[in-house]
Design an enzyme around this catalytic site. Sequence first.
Site, mmCIF file in Angstrom:
data_model
loop_
_atom_site.group_PDB
_atom_site.id
_atom_site.type_symbol
_atom_site.label_atom_id
_atom_site.label_comp_id
_atom_site.label_asym_id
_atom_site.label_seq_id
_atom_site.Cartn_x
_atom_site.Cartn_y
_atom_site.Cartn_z
ATOM 1 N N GLY A 141 -38.540 -12.377 -20.020
ATOM 2 C CA GLY A 141 -38.485 -12.516 -21.472
ATOM 3 C C GLY A 141 -37.287 -11.742 -21.964
ATOM 4 N N CYS B 178 -38.902 -9.753 -13.769
ATOM 5 C CA CYS B 178 -37.945 -9.308 -14.789
ATOM 6 C C CYS B 178 -38.662 -8.572 -15.935
ATOM 7 C CB CYS B 178 -37.114 -10.496 -15.271
ATOM 8 S SG CYS B 178 -35.643 -9.937 -16.131
ATOM 9 N N TYR B 179 -38.709 -9.152 -17.143
ATOM 10 C CA TYR B 179 -39.441 -8.474 -18.226
ATOM 11 C C TYR B 179 -40.894 -8.240 -17.807
ATOM 12 C CZ TYR B 179 -41.611 -7.536 -22.739
ATOM 13 O OH TYR B 179 -42.323 -6.947 -23.764
ATOM 14 N N HIS C 2 -34.974 -12.548 -10.210
ATOM 15 C CA HIS C 2 -35.674 -13.822 -10.476
ATOM 16 C C HIS C 2 -35.894 -14.619 -9.185
ATOM 17 C CE1 HIS C 2 -35.720 -13.834 -14.863
ATOM 18 N NE2 HIS C 2 -34.608 -13.122 -14.758
ATOM 19 N N GLU D 155 -37.588 -17.236 -8.837
ATOM 20 C CA GLU D 155 -37.761 -18.663 -9.120
ATOM 21 C C GLU D 155 -36.450 -19.431 -9.165
ATOM 22 O OE1 GLU D 155 -37.957 -16.176 -11.117
ATOM 23 O OE2 GLU D 155 -37.567 -16.640 -13.208
ATOM 24 N N SER E 279 -43.260 -47.623 -23.817
ATOM 25 C CA SER E 279 -41.833 -47.628 -24.186
ATOM 26 C C SER E 279 -40.977 -48.150 -23.046
ATOM 27 C CB SER E 279 -41.393 -46.208 -24.511
ATOM 28 O OG SER E 279 -41.359 -45.430 -23.328
ATOM 29 N N GLY E 280 -41.571 -48.208 -21.848
ATOM 30 C CA GLY E 280 -40.768 -48.600 -20.692
ATOM 31 C C GLY E 280 -40.169 -47.392 -20.000
ATOM 32 N N GLY E 281 -40.362 -46.200 -20.588
ATOM 33 C CA GLY E 281 -39.912 -44.970 -19.934
ATOM 34 C C GLY E 281 -40.874 -44.615 -18.814
ATOM 35 N N VAL E 282 -40.516 -43.580 -18.047
ATOM 36 C CA VAL E 282 -41.320 -43.229 -16.879
ATOM 37 C C VAL E 282 -42.747 -42.830 -17.281
ATOM 38 C CG1 VAL E 282 -41.447 -41.694 -14.878
ATOM 39 C CG2 VAL E 282 -39.226 -42.372 -15.777
ATOM 40 N N ASP E 283 -42.857 -41.969 -18.295
ATOM 41 C CA ASP E 283 -44.176 -41.407 -18.609
ATOM 42 C C ASP E 283 -45.164 -42.471 -19.099
ATOM 43 O OD1 ASP E 283 -42.818 -39.128 -18.019
ATOM 44 O OD2 ASP E 283 -42.520 -38.520 -20.096
ATOM 45 N N SER E 284 -44.720 -43.302 -20.037
ATOM 46 C CA SER E 284 -45.684 -44.282 -20.545
ATOM 47 C C SER E 284 -45.959 -45.356 -19.485
ATOM 48 C CB SER E 284 -45.219 -44.900 -21.862
ATOM 49 O OG SER E 284 -44.092 -45.696 -21.689
ATOM 50 N N SER E 285 -44.987 -45.645 -18.617
ATOM 51 C CA SER E 285 -45.225 -46.660 -17.577
ATOM 52 C C SER E 285 -46.235 -46.145 -16.550
ATOM 53 C CB SER E 285 -43.931 -47.016 -16.851
ATOM 54 O OG SER E 285 -42.997 -47.487 -17.773
ATOM 55 N N LYS F 233 -42.527 -33.524 -14.797
ATOM 56 C CA LYS F 233 -41.853 -34.814 -14.619
ATOM 57 C C LYS F 233 -41.766 -35.232 -13.148
ATOM 58 C CE LYS F 233 -39.471 -37.865 -17.039
ATOM 59 N NZ LYS F 233 -39.850 -38.286 -18.394
#
Length: 508
Positions: free
Chosen positions: A54, A81-82, A168, A170, A222-228, A366
Amino acid sequence: MDKILVLDFGGQYNQLIARRVRSENVYAEIVSYKSITVKEITEKGYKGIIFTGGPNSVYKSDSPHFDKEIIDIGIPILGICYGHQLLNYLAGGDITPAKCGSEYGKTPLYCEKNILFENMPLVSDCWMSHTDSVSVLPKGFKCIAHTKKCENAAVYNKEKNLYGVQFHPEVTHTEYGKQILKNFIFGICGCKADWLMSDFINTSIQKYKNELKGKKVLLALSGGVDSSVTAVLLHRAIGNNLTCVFVDHGMLRKNEGDYVEKTLGEKIGINIMRINAQEEFLNKLKGVTEPESKRRIIGKEFINTFEKVSKKLGKMDYLAQGTIYPDVVESGKGDSAVIKSHHNVGGIPSVIAFDGIVEPLRLLFKDEVREVGERLGIPPELVWRQPFPGPGLAVRVIGEITKEKLELLKDADEIFRAEIEKAKLTPSQYFAVILDTKSVGVVGDSRAYGYTVALRSVDTDDFMTADWTRIPFEILEKASRRITNEVTGITRVVYDITSKPPATVEWE
Ligand code: XMP
């Protein structure tokens, strides 16, 4: 299922931490320090806790803090870190501005033998980014690593299973960061690697088969990845009780509407209603040049269209949405300035009454959504497609959106994408933009006066920052030649060499 809590103190890498844990097949969830109590943490049965970084200083009165009881509940903690400074502060240590000043960048890390550093060399590179440091260790803590500038680069309290690292783990710049996180989640917390996408799919299908039995579900596709992926997953569970409304606002890429209809409708068999609303959208956008107004008009018009269609469909019980985990996560960060209103086409139409909302992907990142998509048999070109903004090409037509400019843009964009793909380049996002400026050209022996197209291609991990892609000149040249030869009305092609910041990825 074993779970790790990523307690978010506003660090820029909080999602990355959770993704790293999940890539080891252990479920991790991010919760803001503001929205959970020690009691809730105990009840939820986490196997381990990671305190994120942070931007603050723990000794400032307005910095994010947490109930110090957390260190005594018997759940292993890794502070980063923080989070490392806070852990030490809560346990009674001292945090002060680092004696040798801020430390930033790749630095050799000298470790001692410890369970946190199993299966890695005792000297390796780590990524540092701090101004404060732990100057006096709390009682019961020991230093287990240092760098040239930071004496307490890693510490632990063996008895309480508390660990802190100033660097870090990560980020990929920390050579053995992945190993350190693995040592924490498996060696220290004893997690089982049981977060598997194959299980996720089967469990979700079964769950929705039961919960949505006999119910009608509506999805804005929408044809995007998520809605498909949402559509295919729900289709597996409830078949034709799922209706997908696909509003074609005319600002999709060339032939995209047909592709979506064919791939998800004809091939997979999903019940899709395609609404061709190109004319309505263009009418509403007539004379509008201001980017935010374009977004607002498209969002509003989308909801109007969706409402009209759903009225015709009669009562639908549930609304499905392709919400994914980053949309859900609350962050400990303050409100950041609004650069662009990224409302996606597909916002909830509030006037339609549904019994509930179904969001099958709300726990997934994603990359996990893409894995689910692949496992469900969605073609790779759809699963791996580049991001596409909800308002579509509207934010890539500078100035007023006219049918002529839209058509020219679609053709130019198709050529540019084809050349990039033919050259097997894989930028994060690449597209064309049509400008509002006309310029003079020569076609054959005559004068031409046509539009200018800008090509844009960026590489990025998270789209918060991005670098312009170093596309080989021959490929740019080929794209430029093809566009000016094949698309009558475009006389000039330029390549955008601005990174984000200061520019944004899209031009509007
Ligand atoms: P910017 O232009 O903000 O873009 O650097 C970052 C990413 O977001 C996408 N983008 C949008 N996505 N609705 C969306 O769904 C929008 O209004 C919007 N504007 C930008 C952009 O394509 C890039 O991937």
